[in-house]
Structures are given as C-alpha cells and as structure tokens.
Design an enzyme around this catalytic site. Structure first.
Site, PDB file in Angstrom:
ATOM      1  N   CYS A 129       0.845  -1.194   0.000  1.00 37.30           N
ATOM      2  CA  CYS A 129       0.000   0.000   0.000  1.00 37.30           C
ATOM      3  C   CYS A 129       0.885   1.251   0.000  1.00 37.30           C
ATOM      4  O   CYS A 129       1.775   1.371   0.846  1.00 37.30           O
ATOM      5  CB  CYS A 129      -0.895  -0.007   1.233  1.00 37.30           C
ATOM      6  SG  CYS A 129      -1.860   1.502   1.415  1.00 37.30           S
ATOM      7  N   CYS A 172      -7.383  -0.693   1.310  1.00 35.92           N
ATOM      8  CA  CYS A 172      -6.383  -1.234   2.227  1.00 35.92           C
ATOM      9  C   CYS A 172      -7.046  -1.375   3.588  1.00 35.92           C
ATOM     10  O   CYS A 172      -7.656  -0.435   4.090  1.00 35.92           O
ATOM     11  CB  CYS A 172      -5.200  -0.267   2.313  1.00 35.92           C
ATOM     12  SG  CYS A 172      -4.090  -0.655   3.679  1.00 35.92           S
ATOM     13  N   CYS A 182      -5.134   1.307   6.359  1.00 37.85           N
ATOM     14  CA  CYS A 182      -5.262   2.776   6.324  1.00 37.85           C
ATOM     15  C   CYS A 182      -6.529   3.228   5.609  1.00 37.85           C
ATOM     16  O   CYS A 182      -6.808   4.424   5.560  1.00 37.85           O
ATOM     17  CB  CYS A 182      -4.026   3.406   5.689  1.00 37.85           C
ATOM     18  SG  CYS A 182      -3.909   3.175   3.902  1.00 37.85           S
ATOM     19  N   CYS A 184      -8.811  -5.255  -9.702  1.00 42.99           N
ATOM     20  CA  CYS A 184      -8.367  -4.246 -10.669  1.00 42.99           C
ATOM     21  C   CYS A 184      -7.891  -3.036  -9.871  1.00 42.99           C
ATOM     22  O   CYS A 184      -8.707  -2.285  -9.337  1.00 42.99           O
ATOM     23  CB  CYS A 184      -9.553  -3.898 -11.564  1.00 42.99           C
ATOM     24  SG  CYS A 184      -9.126  -2.735 -12.853  1.00 42.99           S
TER      25      CYS A 184
HETATM   26 ZN   LIG Z   1      -2.728   1.176   3.534  1.00 41.32          ZN
END
Ligand SMILES: [Zn+2]
Length: 178
Positions: free
Chosen positions: A95, A144, A147, A167
């Site tokens: 991420c 994610c 976060c 995607c």
């Molecule tokens: Zn994150």
C-alpha cells in the site's frame, strides 16, 4: 566566468524535462522501493488487524496530488498511465499509504485493462471490500484494510482458481522486488 555560465545553462537544458522525457518516464519500469518500505501488519488481542487513521491534512502532506486523489478520494488513474500494470518482476505490491503488503506477483495476471490485476490478495484480511453504487454501477470497492486507502475494485470475471479480478490503481501501490 562567461564560460561557466554557458556550461551551467547547457546543463540546465539537459536536466530540464522535455515532453518526450515525460512520456518515457510514464512508461518506465515500475518504481522499485526497498524492502524496508514494507510495514508488516499488527494484530490486537482479538487478532484483528490494527488500523491506522490520519486526518486528511496529514494525508495531503504525505501523498502527492494524484496519490491523494486515488487513495483518499476514491479516484481512478487513467488506464495504461500507471507504472505497475506491465510490471512482470517477482515481488510484493504494498500500500502506498501505509506499506501493508497487499498482493504477490504470483497472483498478478495480464488483464488487458491497463491496470495492475490480481486474482487474490496476499491475505483476505489485508483488504476491505465495500459495495460501491457510484457512477450508476454496482461494483465492489477494494480498500487497504489498515489505512482505508482506496485501491480499486474487484470483479468476478477473473481467471482461475478464484475467478476474481482485483483491478488496482498503480498509484495506490509500491512494488518491492524479491
Ligand atoms: Zn494502507
């Protein structure tokens, strides 16, 4: 003195990005970040992934404009514009917002969409999936799990074994080569 000024101006011309250089950069291989940029997950006493929250002002300081638009405002980068859709190196996609490892190159496939595509995340608990009714479509948004950064969407037209197509936006992720 005159000579050194001339030399400096020549150097400046070479360093100034030309439109052609900008195109070349956008097609360069994926930016590879070091393994230290992976921030492993932590779990609380109930074995739930510990989340990270920051005010928008802090995200604005940490991310560039395009990253903020995609990760924090659920934007989408233009197809074929990112640096990871055609990355074929072995490694881990993390991420961009918090460094959580998200996808392995082992599950990446060529979707032809111009966005990096995977058939499963590294672990199901690393991503959160939310129904998204935006733009008159029913899609499943992928964030994610730590976060809350927007990564992309998941569709059910992917390859075996899962039949899923995650995607993702290149700009939401970094790549750590193996
Ligand atoms: Zn994150």
């Amino acid at each position: 003195m005159k000579y050194s000024i001339l030399l400096l101006s020549l150097l400046a011309c070479q360093l100034a990005p030309s439109p052609q250089a900008a195109v070349a950069n956008s097609q360069a291989p994926a930016a590879i970040v070091s393994a230290d940029s992976i921030v492993p997950p932590q779990y609380d006493a109930q074995k739930r992934l510990v989340k990270m929250t920051k005010p928008a002002s802090e995200w604005k300081r940490l991310l560039n404009e395009q990253e903020f638009y995609v990760l924090r405002e659920e934007g989408t980068e233009r197809a074929f514009s990112g640096d990871l859709w055609k990355n074929h190196a072995q490694g881990t996609y993390t991420c961009r917002g918090c460094g959580l490892p998200l996808f392995s190159s082992d599950t990446k496939f060529e979707s032809g969409t111009g966005w990096p595509s995977f058939w499963k995340p590294l672990k199901p608990e690393y991503v959160t999936e939310n129904k998204d009714n935006g733009y008159g479509m029913v899609r499943v948004e992928v964030e994610c799990a730590r976060c809350g950064g927007h990564l992309g969407h998941v569709f059910d037209d992917g390859p075996r074994p899962t039949g899923l197509r995650y995607c993702m936006n290149s700009v939401s992720m970094d790549f750590v080569a193996q």
